[in-house]
Design a protein around this motif. Structure first.
Motif, PDB file in Angstrom:
ATOM      1  N   ALA B  43       0.882 -10.547  43.188  1.00 29.91           N
ATOM      2  CA  ALA B  43       1.575 -11.365  41.805  1.00 29.91           C
ATOM      3  C   ALA B  43       0.274 -10.259  40.323  1.00 29.91           C
ATOM      4  O   ALA B  43       0.301 -10.352  39.649  1.00 29.91           O
ATOM      5  CB  ALA B  43       0.124 -12.419  42.011  1.00 29.91           C
ATOM      6  N   MET B  44      -0.877 -10.314  41.212  1.00 35.79           N
ATOM      7  CA  MET B  44      -1.518  -9.346  39.799  1.00 35.79           C
ATOM      8  C   MET B  44      -1.047  -7.672  39.632  1.00 35.79           C
ATOM      9  O   MET B  44      -1.332  -7.733  38.446  1.00 35.79           O
ATOM     10  CB  MET B  44      -2.964  -8.633  40.818  1.00 35.79           C
ATOM     11  CG  MET B  44      -4.176  -9.989  41.416  1.00 35.79           C
ATOM     12  SD  MET B  44      -4.405 -10.369  39.666  1.00 35.79           S
ATOM     13  CE  MET B  44      -5.445 -12.300  39.886  1.00 35.79           C
ATOM     14  N   VAL B  45      -0.246  -7.778  40.210  1.00 37.27           N
ATOM     15  CA  VAL B  45       0.335  -6.101  40.014  1.00 37.27           C
ATOM     16  C   VAL B  45       1.890  -6.738  39.237  1.00 37.27           C
ATOM     17  O   VAL B  45       1.974  -5.978  38.362  1.00 37.27           O
ATOM     18  CB  VAL B  45       1.292  -5.334  41.958  1.00 37.27           C
ATOM     19  CG1 VAL B  45       2.668  -4.885  40.605  1.00 37.27           C
ATOM     20  CG2 VAL B  45       0.345  -4.734  42.161  1.00 37.27           C
ATOM     21  N   ARG B  46       2.297  -7.989  39.599  1.00 37.29           N
ATOM     22  CA  ARG B  46       3.829  -8.713  38.603  1.00 37.29           C
ATOM     23  C   ARG B  46       3.010  -8.648  37.535  1.00 37.29           C
ATOM     24  O   ARG B  46       3.843  -7.857  36.250  1.00 37.29           O
ATOM     25  CB  ARG B  46       4.381  -9.567  39.262  1.00 37.29           C
ATOM     26  CG  ARG B  46       5.582  -9.703  38.695  1.00 37.29           C
ATOM     27  CD  ARG B  46       6.409 -10.701  39.541  1.00 37.29           C
ATOM     28  NE  ARG B  46       5.588 -11.602  39.907  1.00 37.29           N
ATOM     29  CZ  ARG B  46       5.361 -12.327  40.934  1.00 37.29           C
ATOM     30  NH1 ARG B  46       5.516 -11.707  41.863  1.00 37.29           N
ATOM     31  NH2 ARG B  46       4.285 -12.995  41.531  1.00 37.29           N
ATOM     32  N   GLU B  47       1.846  -8.861  37.483  1.00 36.28           N
ATOM     33  CA  GLU B  47       1.259  -9.018  35.510  1.00 36.28           C
ATOM     34  C   GLU B  47       1.056  -8.023  35.318  1.00 36.28           C
ATOM     35  O   GLU B  47       1.044  -8.379  34.047  1.00 36.28           O
ATOM     36  CB  GLU B  47       0.517 -10.262  36.290  1.00 36.28           C
ATOM     37  CG  GLU B  47      -0.579 -11.240  35.382  1.00 36.28           C
ATOM     38  CD  GLU B  47      -0.995 -12.585  35.211  1.00 36.28           C
ATOM     39  OE1 GLU B  47      -0.803 -13.392  36.691  1.00 36.28           O
ATOM     40  OE2 GLU B  47      -1.623 -12.601  33.802  1.00 36.28           O
ATOM     41  N   ALA B  48       0.190  -6.961  35.873  1.00 36.56           N
ATOM     42  CA  ALA B  48      -0.041  -6.070  35.075  1.00 36.56           C
ATOM     43  C   ALA B  48       1.290  -5.130  34.408  1.00 36.56           C
ATOM     44  O   ALA B  48       0.973  -4.337  33.628  1.00 36.56           O
ATOM     45  CB  ALA B  48      -0.622  -4.873  36.077  1.00 36.56           C
ATOM     46  N   GLY B  49       2.614  -5.257  35.462  1.00 39.04           N
ATOM     47  CA  GLY B  49       3.207  -4.537  35.091  1.00 39.04           C
ATOM     48  C   GLY B  49       3.841  -5.548  33.589  1.00 39.04           C
ATOM     49  O   GLY B  49       4.370  -4.584  32.281  1.00 39.04           O
ATOM     50  N   GLU B  50       3.474  -6.394  33.054  1.00 39.66           N
ATOM     51  CA  GLU B  50       3.765  -7.659  32.244  1.00 39.66           C
ATOM     52  C   GLU B  50       2.777  -7.288  31.002  1.00 39.66           C
ATOM     53  O   GLU B  50       2.754  -6.324  29.788  1.00 39.66           O
ATOM     54  CB  GLU B  50       3.964  -8.906  32.142  1.00 39.66           C
ATOM     55  CG  GLU B  50       5.747  -8.841  33.002  1.00 39.66           C
ATOM     56  CD  GLU B  50       5.433 -10.400  33.808  1.00 39.66           C
ATOM     57  OE1 GLU B  50       4.220 -10.898  33.818  1.00 39.66           O
ATOM     58  OE2 GLU B  50       6.099 -10.381  34.763  1.00 39.66           O
ATOM     59  N   ALA B  51       1.919  -7.047  31.903  1.00 42.37           N
ATOM     60  CA  ALA B  51       0.614  -7.564  30.744  1.00 42.37           C
ATOM     61  C   ALA B  51      -0.152  -5.433  29.831  1.00 42.37           C
ATOM     62  O   ALA B  51      -1.081  -5.679  29.234  1.00 42.37           O
ATOM     63  CB  ALA B  51      -0.784  -7.945  31.141  1.00 42.37           C
ATOM     64  N   VAL B  52      -0.589  -4.526  31.129  1.00 40.89           N
ATOM     65  CA  VAL B  52      -0.861  -3.915  30.733  1.00 40.89           C
ATOM     66  C   VAL B  52       0.225  -2.627  30.168  1.00 40.89           C
ATOM     67  O   VAL B  52       1.293  -2.089  31.690  1.00 40.89           O
ATOM     68  CB  VAL B  52      -1.553  -3.635  31.641  1.00 40.89           C
ATOM     69  CG1 VAL B  52      -2.735  -2.101  31.249  1.00 40.89           C
ATOM     70  CG2 VAL B  52      -2.489  -4.330  32.036  1.00 40.89           C
ATOM     71  N   PRO B  53      -0.182  -1.712  29.556  1.00 43.34           N
ATOM     72  CA  PRO B  53       0.962  -0.688  28.669  1.00 43.34           C
ATOM     73  C   PRO B  53       0.435   0.676  29.457  1.00 43.34           C
ATOM     74  O   PRO B  53      -0.873   0.763  30.093  1.00 43.34           O
ATOM     75  CB  PRO B  53       0.987  -0.609  27.188  1.00 43.34           C
ATOM     76  CG  PRO B  53      -0.607  -0.884  27.328  1.00 43.34           C
ATOM     77  CD  PRO B  53      -0.775  -2.433  27.947  1.00 43.34           C
ATOM     78  N   ILE B  54       1.425   1.309  30.169  1.00 42.55           N
ATOM     79  CA  ILE B  54       0.560   3.066  30.485  1.00 42.55           C
ATOM     80  C   ILE B  54       0.553   3.466  28.994  1.00 42.55           C
ATOM     81  O   ILE B  54       1.235   3.561  28.250  1.00 42.55           O
ATOM     82  CB  ILE B  54       2.270   3.480  31.500  1.00 42.55           C
ATOM     83  CG1 ILE B  54       1.459   4.732  31.833  1.00 42.55           C
ATOM     84  CG2 ILE B  54       2.998   3.490  30.421  1.00 42.55           C
ATOM     85  CD1 ILE B  54       1.271   3.933  33.891  1.00 42.55           C
ATOM     86  N   GLY B  55      -1.060   4.149  29.641  1.00 38.90           N
ATOM     87  CA  GLY B  55      -1.489   5.113  28.267  1.00 38.90           C
ATOM     88  C   GLY B  55      -2.085   5.763  28.609  1.00 38.90           C
ATOM     89  O   GLY B  55      -1.410   6.645  29.760  1.00 38.90           O
ATOM     90  N   GLU B  56      -3.243   6.821  27.944  1.00 40.72           N
ATOM     91  CA  GLU B  56      -3.705   7.587  29.331  1.00 40.72           C
ATOM     92  C   GLU B  56      -4.471   7.055  30.203  1.00 40.72           C
ATOM     93  O   GLU B  56      -4.130   8.140  31.350  1.00 40.72           O
ATOM     94  CB  GLU B  56      -5.152   7.592  28.149  1.00 40.72           C
ATOM     95  CG  GLU B  56      -5.352   7.833  27.228  1.00 40.72           C
ATOM     96  CD  GLU B  56      -4.879   9.534  26.591  1.00 40.72           C
ATOM     97  OE1 GLU B  56      -6.461   9.860  27.123  1.00 40.72           O
ATOM     98  OE2 GLU B  56      -4.328  10.139  26.444  1.00 40.72           O
ATOM     99  N   GLU B  57      -4.554   6.150  30.376  1.00 33.24           N
ATOM    100  CA  GLU B  57      -4.839   5.639  31.831  1.00 33.24           C
ATOM    101  C   GLU B  57      -4.001   5.101  32.747  1.00 33.24           C
ATOM    102  O   GLU B  57      -2.644   4.684  32.122  1.00 33.24           O
ATOM    103  CB  GLU B  57      -5.993   4.099  32.115  1.00 33.24           C
ATOM    104  CG  GLU B  57      -7.298   4.882  31.776  1.00 33.24           C
ATOM    105  CD  GLU B  57      -7.480   6.412  32.997  1.00 33.24           C
ATOM    106  OE1 GLU B  57      -7.774   6.119  34.459  1.00 33.24           O
ATOM    107  OE2 GLU B  57      -8.015   7.311  32.508  1.00 33.24           O
TER     108      GLU B  57
END
Lengths: 352, 352, 352, 352
Positions: B43-57
């Motif tokens: 669930a957290m992974v799915r949500e992170a995929g939506e909420a957090v862009p891939i950036g420097e980190e």
């Protein structure tokens, strides 16, 4: 003066000034480069099968280096032999400090039993008998099996470390599953954590041809060694080092048409041609070889291999005493730089 | 007296008599046993995929041990994380002294690039990023990939040995064939003789699930370890030792219905359930687990694993800091002898 | 988004994107460079002798690094302390996994008893208490003895490997002659062939000042190290390596007037000034030192030593965690190249 | 059948069944136990000094084992010799792969120069010439010097690893201070941190008698080895192991009146009696010895030493090939259990 020398010699004393020439500029082995062609070996094996019964001793044809004057030695440190086991035969259980390897030439389904484990043979397999391990061989199939033995007998003799014992029965009792060591240790960099022993010799007793071939094939296009081609060393799975303290085993593939460069090093080798056809130039002498031939290389001899086929890979198996030289700080090698790394050929080996 | 103590403390000095309780009879880690269930992680992974862009980190969910109060640590020495890379994404090139492993959970065909070599991923594969190796990750497939990261970050921090560098471009240039290290080093006890480097970390960067599974399956009936079952350690192909100087990786299979015995040892671990269902009792607390769960084990905690299925094998992957303890002479272990090696269960872990 | 973060944190999960700054470009230890002047230490020791009875715990003044906020640590991995034993006192027998060294500052004829052997002390001697060895201290002389302790307590704590045990009597029984280890192992490259044990820690427990001084004096004119001067490492007589798996001990002489060059490396140190006067510049801060001062050096801090006397040699004893960094592949060093290897001094350490 | 054998032999092939007796139950060295009495050696040395000029070769009397039929060998792997250098003489610079040790018998102040460092001699000193190090000897004193050489020549020959080179001038240039290696490495477990090389052979070239004697004297009352007495092995200061990869050197003291127990092991030795008088029983033959005698011990021979004086200690120096046997996994030993560890004496060695 000569009187002085006589009295000295009588007392077991010699002057260093009398021995000067014995410190040679570089190794001058008495062992020579030599080849035993497969046709010769096959004929002798067939005849031995008819003439010699299996008794206390194995039916193993020992390849004596012509330079070593009747010494039980193919090189200064190793003996190679061709062994035949006929259907139904058993070679009795014994053990000895010399370490043995077997490279299977012909026949499938016979076994070597090592300290209670049967290791089953197929062509191209490498099977170990570590120093002082009880072992017997048996052929319960209906076809002969033939393999090449490699042992460090001359080294063990030179070091005065020979021990030998017959087992009081024909076969040593079986205490482990068949091919147990391969099940335990025959993995790609995965080690059974419950095995705590770390023996000097590899605990993996069987290096199957199926795997060896897969590894060679996968490296077909590797940018490998200019002198040795795609040369892989069989290793001890727990240490990554030579599989035996006194002998290394290599398998090397020479690509179609490849002519490798010459080099020389301390340490000797015996090659067995697994497949293909080619030639090796050793100190200027050409040895043309094909499947089943056995060639011996003395220490410090310049040598270069070539695959004379433009279609098929050539594959050489070898035993080498290099771990001994390395352990004692005596390994040294040198590439031929002139002639673009190729020797002038001045003679050709011929079977007499 | 208290005045004396005050002046001492002001001078940066404390009496040993004030610290007596800090030498504990046995390790008393602040890290606790804990479990992150797969449902939560997914669930957290799915949500992170939506909420957090891939950036420097990287988009990596770090599993913080609840006992370690906000410290970047799953155990005292290691951090585990779940990382997600969406189709088309690239995680920028950088390098650091912490060593990383990746165990692929989901998705096939993405890659990690390590010092110029792309290593392609499939579920169950183990991929290494040795200390200070340049690396970037990329997903050119049309499906997400998810893996577990394991790093020795807390250890490196405790040793004040953290170095980090961003590469000045997104990707490090490719200089080697894809999966080159597996072609060179991924053999059963066969070593390429032309490779002379002997790095501290394994030069084999990919331990494929296909091989791992084959090895486990072949040992299905082995008489293995009473505490760890059919436990295999991934090894450095050139040394036979732990694949990394600071972390070991293990894969262990627990047979259907098997209930292993309890023991404890110095050193911590993080487990990932590759397949199957079972339970681990840690210091009397039952952790019931299934595929995809992550469980952490502190140092010196009594633990025993069981497979609660009577039909299917259970398989656990783990990272462990045992090589550190062993290198420093601090590894110690003890089997539970009472209760026939089984603990009394006094509590059950529940997700809050 | 912040809601997502809250739920993540509640589940013991943090995003790597929240932690980016924790991977620092180079080590940024919380431990700082610091000095405890001998006058302070002597005053505290004297007062402790009056105020604190010897009880279950030793009368040892622990030097707490001001940067480490009340942590029992002089550097990130080591604790140094000054211990006082008054005439007639005994420090009770116990053992622990932290390894201890003692460097004798004052007093002659007291002893440390290690696993049944009494090792007698004189100023400048180095005495070992290996991990998990039973030990007690006694002073049967009529004068106080003072020494510096060095232990790897913070490391053992970070690795969750602390074990501690009180002996059930005040003293552990004597089973060996006094100074037995020095009689057995205290030779110049001569090893007793009948000793078969090869312990992880040095079996030589006493490194006497008489010999250390003789060695330093003999190397007075050696062309030694540009950064460390005439630096000798105390070694394990059976392996030639660091005397303990987790700590190295060095003795280094800086010639009159010498100003050594700056460098930095991973790993921390604690110095004790055995004799002479000089200064050490650490990351631009000048620490002026004299006999009896204790200075601590954090990981990766630039440092250079100078002897400010033009007549007398300066001698520094130190404990270092370098064997840990080396065993784990984390040792790294770098010389200062600019300014001819000398730092600009930007501040001066003053006792507050 | 005999026709078959003839054809086989002509082809360089022998049947194993023809060689059975060559695998002996235990080592059966051709080398025999033998003694060269000091009176004989002194007379020969004196006469050689008169009769033989120093030329290209050293004036070194080689002790040929009577069992080895004119082979340049005192044991199967080592040669011992007595070398004389008269006042004013120089033995020319050369180098070779055989490793040499010198044990000084008589004379003080001559030198061996090794790779640019002069090592000065005094009676009882042990001086090394590692494999392939340039070396010359010189005697600028007004008295003769005599020493025992020990080299691994037969081993190097058996391994086909002999290299030899004359230097183009009489002496190799001096580039280091006199006795530099002793200044650097001649300490009790203190190692110069600025020396980074870790050579295979000991970097300490001089083991002085003053130190050796002090060590022996300090262990006078040690409860040492039942077979070897107070036996110390000279070690490599950086590894604690044998000082040379192919030879070990031991010094052993036998207490007044002591009669040690018999044992046997693989590996050979040459003893030099440094002081005292005693006897060694080798496979039942009594060798009565005194100061200056040289005795050789073959592999696997039962041997026991006794000091026949009730007042004075006896001291034996020896060279041994044990590191070779150990490196290759071939070392094996066995104590005599019957007769309370003492052999029946069946013969006595007499000089012919």
């Amino acid at each position: 003066m000569s009187d002085f020398h006589e009295r000295m010699h009588a007392a077991g004393i010699y002057g260093l000034w009398e021995l000067a020439s014995k410190m040679t500029k570089h190794p001058e082995p008495r062992a020579i480069a030599h080849m035993w062609p497969s046709a010769l070996l096959e004929a002798m094996v067939r005849e031995a099968g008819e003439a010699v019964p299996i008794g206390e001793e194995r039916r193993a044809l020992q390849l004596f280096n012509p330079g070593l004057e009747g010494q039980w030695a193919t090189t200064n440190t190793m003996i190679a032999a061709i062994q035949l086991l006929l259907p139904g035969e058993v070679a009795r259980a014994h053990r000895h400090t010399p370490t043995a390897i077997r490279f299977i030439m012909e026949g499938e389904g016979a076994y070597t039993s090592v300290d209670g484990e049967r290791v089953y043979m197929a062509p191209g397999d490498l099977i170990l008998t570590p120093s002082w391990a009880w072992h017997d061989h048996g052929n319960a199939t209906d076809k002969p099996v033939v393999w090449m033995d490699g042992l460090d007998v001359p080294l063990i003799q030179a070091l005065n470390a020979m021990f030998f014992q017959m087992y009081d029965q024909e076969k040593f009792p079986l205490t482990k599953p068949d091919n147990a060591s391969a099940a335990l240790h025959g993995h790609v960099s995965l080690s059974p954590t419950w095995v705590k022993e770390r023996p000097r010799s590899s605990p993996l007793l069987l290096y199957s041809w199926a795997q060896t071939w897969r590894s060679l094939a996968g490296l077909r296009d590797a940018d490998a060694d200019p002198h040795d081609g795609i040369a892989l060393e069989y290793t001890h799975p727990q240490t990554g080092r030579a599989l035996l303290p006194t002998m290394a085993c290599w398998i090397q593939m020479i690509r179609p048409g490849a002519r490798l460069r010459a080099h020389r090093h301390t340490g000797s080798a015996v090659y067995y041609v697994v497949q293909g056809a080619g030639e090796t130039i050793i100190d200027g002498c050409r040895f043309a070889w094909g499947r089943g031939d056995v060639i011996t290389l003395p220490s410090w001899a310049l040598h270069e291999h070539a695959n004379t086929s433009t279609h098929d890979a050539a594959i050489l198996f070898s035993i080498q005493d290099r771990p001994v030289l390395e352990a004692l700080g005596l390994f040294r090698e040198e590439a031929l730089t002139e002639g673009e790394g190729h020797q002038a050929v001045t003679s050709t080996f011929k079977v007499t």
